[in-house]
Every structure is written in structure tokens, then in C-alpha cells.
Design a protein around this motif. Structure first.
Motif, PDB file in Angstrom:
ATOM      1  N   GLU A   1      51.436  41.439  45.798  1.00 14.46           N
ATOM      2  CA  GLU A   1      51.155  42.362  44.492  1.00 14.46           C
ATOM      3  C   GLU A   1      51.392  41.707  43.145  1.00 14.46           C
ATOM      4  OE1 GLU A   1      49.655  45.597  43.001  1.00 14.46           O
ATOM      5  OE2 GLU A   1      49.988  45.391  44.980  1.00 14.46           O
ATOM      6  N   SER A   2      52.180  40.986  42.941  1.00 15.33           N
ATOM      7  CA  SER A   2      52.362  40.541  41.751  1.00 15.33           C
ATOM      8  C   SER A   2      51.433  39.351  41.631  1.00 15.33           C
ATOM      9  CB  SER A   2      53.939  39.512  41.832  1.00 15.33           C
ATOM     10  OG  SER A   2      53.908  38.476  42.923  1.00 15.33           O
ATOM     11  N   THR A   3      50.823  38.545  42.566  1.00 20.37           N
ATOM     12  CA  THR A   3      49.894  37.641  42.593  1.00 20.37           C
ATOM     13  C   THR A   3      48.584  38.239  41.724  1.00 20.37           C
ATOM     14  OG1 THR A   3      50.749  36.041  44.086  1.00 20.37           O
ATOM     15  CG2 THR A   3      48.306  35.923  43.643  1.00 20.37           C
ATOM     16  N   LEU A   4      48.243  39.641  42.644  1.00 14.45           N
ATOM     17  CA  LEU A   4      47.064  40.316  42.229  1.00 14.45           C
ATOM     18  C   LEU A   4      47.446  40.582  40.664  1.00 14.45           C
ATOM     19  CD1 LEU A   4      46.339  42.734  45.220  1.00 14.45           C
ATOM     20  CD2 LEU A   4      45.005  40.964  44.390  1.00 14.45           C
ATOM     21  N   GLN A   5      48.307  41.144  40.266  1.00 16.00           N
ATOM     22  CA  GLN A   5      48.530  41.665  38.933  1.00 16.00           C
ATOM     23  C   GLN A   5      48.269  40.400  37.835  1.00 16.00           C
ATOM     24  OE1 GLN A   5      52.163  43.518  38.669  1.00 16.00           O
ATOM     25  NE2 GLN A   5      51.425  45.446  40.095  1.00 16.00           N
ATOM     26  N   ARG A   6      48.903  39.333  38.203  1.00 12.80           N
ATOM     27  CA  ARG A   6      48.674  38.154  37.259  1.00 12.80           C
ATOM     28  C   ARG A   6      47.361  37.662  37.211  1.00 12.80           C
ATOM     29  NH1 ARG A   6      48.855  33.038  38.729  1.00 12.80           N
ATOM     30  NH2 ARG A   6      49.732  33.606  40.857  1.00 12.80           N
ATOM     31  N   LYS A   7      46.624  37.576  38.331  1.00  9.79           N
ATOM     32  CA  LYS A   7      45.351  37.085  38.462  1.00  9.79           C
ATOM     33  C   LYS A   7      44.325  37.962  37.516  1.00  9.79           C
ATOM     34  CE  LYS A   7      44.321  33.522  39.917  1.00  9.79           C
ATOM     35  NZ  LYS A   7      44.647  32.093  39.326  1.00  9.79           N
TER      36      LYS A   7
ATOM     37  N   GLU B   1      44.970  37.807  34.000  1.00  5.30           N
ATOM     38  CA  GLU B   1      44.401  36.551  33.635  1.00  5.30           C
ATOM     39  C   GLU B   1      42.926  36.438  33.212  1.00  5.30           C
ATOM     40  OE1 GLU B   1      44.471  31.756  35.104  1.00  5.30           O
ATOM     41  OE2 GLU B   1      45.643  33.272  35.966  1.00  5.30           O
ATOM     42  N   TYR B   2      42.033  37.085  34.149  1.00  8.39           N
ATOM     43  CA  TYR B   2      40.561  37.361  34.212  1.00  8.39           C
ATOM     44  C   TYR B   2      40.213  37.991  32.953  1.00  8.39           C
ATOM     45  CZ  TYR B   2      35.906  39.110  35.051  1.00  8.39           C
ATOM     46  OH  TYR B   2      34.884  39.333  34.856  1.00  8.39           O
ATOM     47  N   PHE B   3      40.888  39.077  32.512  1.00  8.38           N
ATOM     48  CA  PHE B   3      40.340  40.092  31.679  1.00  8.38           C
ATOM     49  C   PHE B   3      40.980  39.113  30.256  1.00  8.38           C
ATOM     50  CE2 PHE B   3      39.732  43.080  35.043  1.00  8.38           C
ATOM     51  CZ  PHE B   3      38.555  43.657  34.481  1.00  8.38           C
ATOM     52  N   ALA B   4      41.971  38.251  30.417  1.00  8.42           N
ATOM     53  CA  ALA B   4      41.970  37.550  29.156  1.00  8.42           C
ATOM     54  C   ALA B   4      41.147  36.613  28.783  1.00  8.42           C
ATOM     55  CB  ALA B   4      43.558  36.768  29.443  1.00  8.42           C
TER      56      ALA B   4
ATOM     57  N   ASP C   1      39.026  40.511  41.365  1.00 11.21           N
ATOM     58  CA  ASP C   1      39.025  40.016  42.629  1.00 11.21           C
ATOM     59  C   ASP C   1      37.712  39.307  42.959  1.00 11.21           C
ATOM     60  OD1 ASP C   1      41.290  41.072  42.354  1.00 11.21           O
ATOM     61  OD2 ASP C   1      40.853  42.657  43.853  1.00 11.21           O
ATOM     62  N   SER C   2      36.703  39.829  42.465  1.00 10.22           N
ATOM     63  CA  SER C   2      35.357  39.207  43.061  1.00 10.22           C
ATOM     64  C   SER C   2      35.165  37.903  42.116  1.00 10.22           C
ATOM     65  CB  SER C   2      34.209  40.274  42.554  1.00 10.22           C
ATOM     66  OG  SER C   2      33.880  41.317  43.299  1.00 10.22           O
ATOM     67  N   PHE C   3      35.545  37.761  41.135  1.00 12.29           N
ATOM     68  CA  PHE C   3      35.591  36.612  40.163  1.00 12.29           C
ATOM     69  C   PHE C   3      36.369  35.510  40.755  1.00 12.29           C
ATOM     70  CE2 PHE C   3      37.687  33.869  37.315  1.00 12.29           C
ATOM     71  CZ  PHE C   3      36.629  33.269  36.546  1.00 12.29           C
ATOM     72  N   TRP C   4      37.500  35.648  41.405  1.00 13.46           N
ATOM     73  CA  TRP C   4      38.549  34.823  41.698  1.00 13.46           C
ATOM     74  C   TRP C   4      38.126  34.244  43.121  1.00 13.46           C
ATOM     75  CZ3 TRP C   4      41.104  32.055  38.411  1.00 13.46           C
ATOM     76  CH2 TRP C   4      41.534  32.688  37.280  1.00 13.46           C
TER      77      TRP C   4
END
Length: 455
Positions: free
Chosen positions: A186-192, A195-198, A300-303
């Protein structure tokens, strides 16, 4: 080609107009730029191979292969494996290998689609239930105090297909996007996702800048050409795909955006949408999903696409050398497993690059229905180097699958029309399972013996 002159002309005509020669964004609809145009950069690494000199003059593509000869490990032939590799294709073995996969997943899929009871034995029903539950339990399981999912076990179970309800999280795990440790997910999902929207906030406004506008314009042109049209033509979906592709291109300047990369977003996007809907995505209005859900699907699709491309990025760098090597390897492989088909293509002057370039560039997505691509990717993500290596054997098995139809065509035009419009519209799990079983057999025979490509 019928003559060496014809081959040479194929590679050298209109070299000044070859896509990718000067523009940042170059096309995937034509063969890539010949690296030999830049011989000065390659002379230092090229090694003459006097042993390979033949009476027949080599083509420029063969010269390119010599320059990159270290791509294949040349060793002594293993007589036993060579004998096994040169045997005729054993359909019985293929069918036996694929039979269990077909029974478990194809039967279950048909049962769901028809929404009626089917005549299956108690043993078959138990097998289907156990197979689906095994994947689901492995995804959610804990082992010891570390609460880790067994990635190796998950790969084994996923090779034969992943149940729809657990495919989203399974793909995230197999791609390396999510960690095996349950407590960290869960923490990984939130962080990634953050990061993408940054990245979006930092880079997306630059899409109309002079040095980025060509890239963005090409992306905007390519997206409406994708399939399925009912999904891609939705304005919300186009916006999402434009952001994903532009941010990826900005963050990967070695390749930038190349036609073909756009297709690789679709399977991830569709699978992650499945997590929130019951029916087929083609008939669903994506904009009806909550904004937060759409943002999660986009990130998620981007990563996951980025993870895939990390393993095959030489397919999309300047001159696309990865694709050229794989097309050459496919040619050598087919010449060993079915010499008659290989000679038939050669006699009709059909070059492998003319049809297999798209197979490698788009990972067969333009040749198969989306449902088949998703099933294929279940196995690709379960295989070590599935997209970069196992795909070669899938392409070989795919070509030989049409052996009868190919041999019936007698000229260049007929063969090219067939190869560019193969009748796979009605394919499903059964056909893909048999294709994968045969590809696995070829890999077992050839993967550890690259010298067996050669005569």
C-alpha cells in the motif's frame, strides 16, 4: 530476393528518407534506419570474420549481423540437442502439454460467457477451481514473519493463465511494480502514484515547447489509430494515454517516443480497469469511474509499462537494433524448424523484416485480438525475459501455425496480404495455449543452444 543486387537495393534505396534518420520521432511502419550508414561509429568494434567469407556476396543486413556477432555465444554443437531440435514438430506433444491449460481456463471462460451449466466431470471442476484458487491464494498468502508472496510460485501458477479477478494485482507483482512483501504494498502504491503525478505537474506543460511539440504531435496522431476503437476514441482515455506516453518519452530521451510504444499501454490499462467493472471494457464508459480510480489506473499503467520497456528498450532506441537482431534470429530459427516454409518465403522474395518487424515492434498486438494479447502477457510476465526473449519463440510458432496457408500462396503479393491480415479474429484461450505450448517446446530445444540457429 532472387539476386544479391535486389537485396542490396532493398536496404540502400532512399536512405536519406529512412524514418529516424534525423527526426526525434520516427515511425514503426517501415524498416528502421540501417546502422551501416554510420560505419565510422562502428569500425572500432567491428571484427572481420574470414571464416565466414562465402562465394556469395553478403547483404548489408548480414554485414550488420557480423558487426554485432557477439550478440550470440558461439560454442560447440551439442549433438543430442541438435538432433532433438531438428525433429519434425510433434503435434501430439504440443496438444498434451496444452490440454490441461485448455481444460482449466478455456472451459471456465466459456461457462462464464454462456452463463449456463456445462457437462464437465467432477474432476475437471475440481481442477479448475484449484487452479484459480491457487493463484488467488498465492497472491494473498503470507509466508513466515515477513508476509511475502512467493514470486517463484506465482510465476509457475500464472504461466497457464491468470483468473480475471486477481489479474490486476498479479500483473503488478510479476512486473516488479509491487513488492512481494504484503505490508509494503500500500505504501509503495501511494508513493509511486504520487511520484507519477509529480512528473505530470513538472513536465506535461512543456508538451507544446518547440523541442517537445513533435513528440506530442506524433503521440496525438497515433492514439486514434489504436484498438479497440470503442475504448480509444473516448476523450478521457485519449487524455490518459497522451499523458502516459508523453511523460515516458520525456523521461527516456535515449529512445524518445517511437510508434509502437503506444500499443503497449492498452493491455495494462484494460486489465486495471477490470478491477472496477464486471463486463467488457470495450462497452464501458471509462469516464463514469471516479476521478481517484482513474488516476490510480493511469499511474499504475504508466509504471507497469515502464517496467516492461526497461527490458526491451533497445527495440526503440536509434535504428531499433533490438528488433533487427530479433528478426534475424527469427529467420535463422524458422530455417531450422521448417525449411520448406523458409525456402518458400525466400523464393517469393519475402523478407522477414517486411512482416516480422511489426511482430517485434508491437509484440503481436496488431495480429491478435486484445483478449488474446492479455492472455499471452500472463505467460510473458511469468517467463524470465518473457517480452525480450520468449517472444521470439512465440513468433516462430505463430508463423509455423500458418504453414498450410503460406504454402498455398505462390507469389509475393499473396504472401504479404496473408501475413499482414492473419485470420485470428475468433481466437481465444485454446489457440493461445497451444501457441504457447509450442513456443515453449522451441525454447527448450533452442534457447540454450544459439549455435543451433546456424547450419
Amino acid at each position: 530476393m532472387s539476386s544479391d543486387g535486389g537485396k542490396k537495393q532493398f536496404w540502400k534505396r532512399n536512405v536519406s528518407k529512412v524514418p529516424g534518420s534525423i527526426q526525434h520521432v520516427y515511425g514503426a511502419q517501415h524498416p528502421p534506419l540501417d546502422p551501416l550508414l554510420h560505419t565510422n561509429l562502428l569500425k572500432a568494434n567491428s571484427k572481420p570474420n574470414s571464416a565466414s567469407v562465402r562465394a556469395k556476396k553478403v547483404t548489408t543486413f548480414q554485414e550488420f549481423e557480423n558487426i554485432t556477432s557477439d550478440a550470440w555465444d558461439v560454442g560447440d554443437d551439442d549433438d543430442d540437442l541438435l538432433a532433438m531440435a531438428t525433429q519434425n514438430l510433434n503435434t501430439d506433444v504440443v496438444m498434451e502439454t496444452a490440454n490441461k491449460v485448455i481444460q482449466i481456463h478455456s472451459t471456465l471462460q466459456e461457462q462464464k460467457q454462456q452463463n449456463k451449466p456445462m457437462e464437465t466431470s467432477g474432476e475437471q471442476l475440481d481442477d479448475m477451481e484449484q487452479a484459480d484458487n491457487s493463484v488467488e491464494n498465492t497472491v494473498k498468502s503470507n509466508s513466515g514473519s515477513e508476509f511475502d508472496t512467493s514470486t517463484e510460485e506465482l510465476r509457475k501458477l500464472s504461466w497457464s493463465g491468470i483468473p480475471r479477478q486477481v489479474r490486476p494485482i498479479t500483473w503488478k507483482l510479476l512486473s516488479g511494480y509491487l513488492p512481494a512483501n504484503v505490508e509494503r504494498r500500500e505504501s509503495t502504491l501511494q508513493r509511486k502514484r504520487t511520484e507519477y503525478f509529480a512528473f505530470i505537474e513538472q513536465y506535461y506543460d512543456s508538451r507544446n515547447d518547440e523541442h517537445h511539440q513533435d513528440t506530442y504531435r506524433q503521440i496525438a496522431i497515433d492514439i486514434p489509430r489504436m484498438t479497440p476503437e470503442s475504448l480509444i476514441l473516448q476523450p478521457k482515455v485519449r487524455e490518459i494515454f497522451e499523458r502516459i506516453l508523453f511523460i515516458w518519452a520525456i523521461r527516456h530521451p535515449a529512445s524518445g517516443y517511437v510508434q509502437g510504444i503506444n500499443d503497449l499501454v492498452t493491455p495494462f490499462f484494460v486489465v486495471f480497469v477490470f478491477e472496477y467493472i464486471e463486463g467488457e471494457v470495450e462497452n464501458f464508459d471509462v469516464s463514469s469511474l471516479p476521478d481517484e480510480v482513474l488516476q490510480n489506473i493511469e499511474a499504475d499503467s504508466f509504471w507497469c509499462m515502464s517496467k516492461l520497456l526497461d527490458g526491451i528498450q533497445d527495440n526503440y532506441t536509434f535504428a531499433q537494433p533490438g528488433i533487427q537482431r530479433k528478426v534475424k534470429a527469427l529467420q535463422e530459427l524458422v530455417s531450422r524448424i521448417d525449411e520448406q516454409v523458409h525456402k518458400h518465403l525466400h523464393q517469393a522474395e519475402v523478407e522477414y523484416l517486411q512482416f516480422a518487424f511489426r511482430w517485434m515492434n508491437n509484440l503481436l498486438m496488431r495480429e491478435l485480438p486484445l483478449r488474446c494479447t492479455i492472455r499471452l502477457w500472463d505467460t510473458y510476465q511469468s517467463e524470465p525475459e518473457g517480452f525480450s526473449h520468449f517472444h521470439l519463440y512465440v513468433c516462430a510458432a505463430f508463423l509455423i501455425r500458418w504453414r498450410k496457408e503460406l504454402l498455398e500462396e505462390k507469389d509475393f503479393q499473396g504472401l504479404m496480404i496473408l501475413l499482414q491480415n492473419l485470420p485470428t479474429m475468433h481466437w481465444g484461450n485454446e489457440e493461445i495455449s497451444i501457441l504457447l505450448a509450442e513456443a515453449y517446446r522451441l525454447k527448450y530445444a533452442f534457447a540454450d543452444a544459439p549455435n543451433h540457429y546456424k547450419r
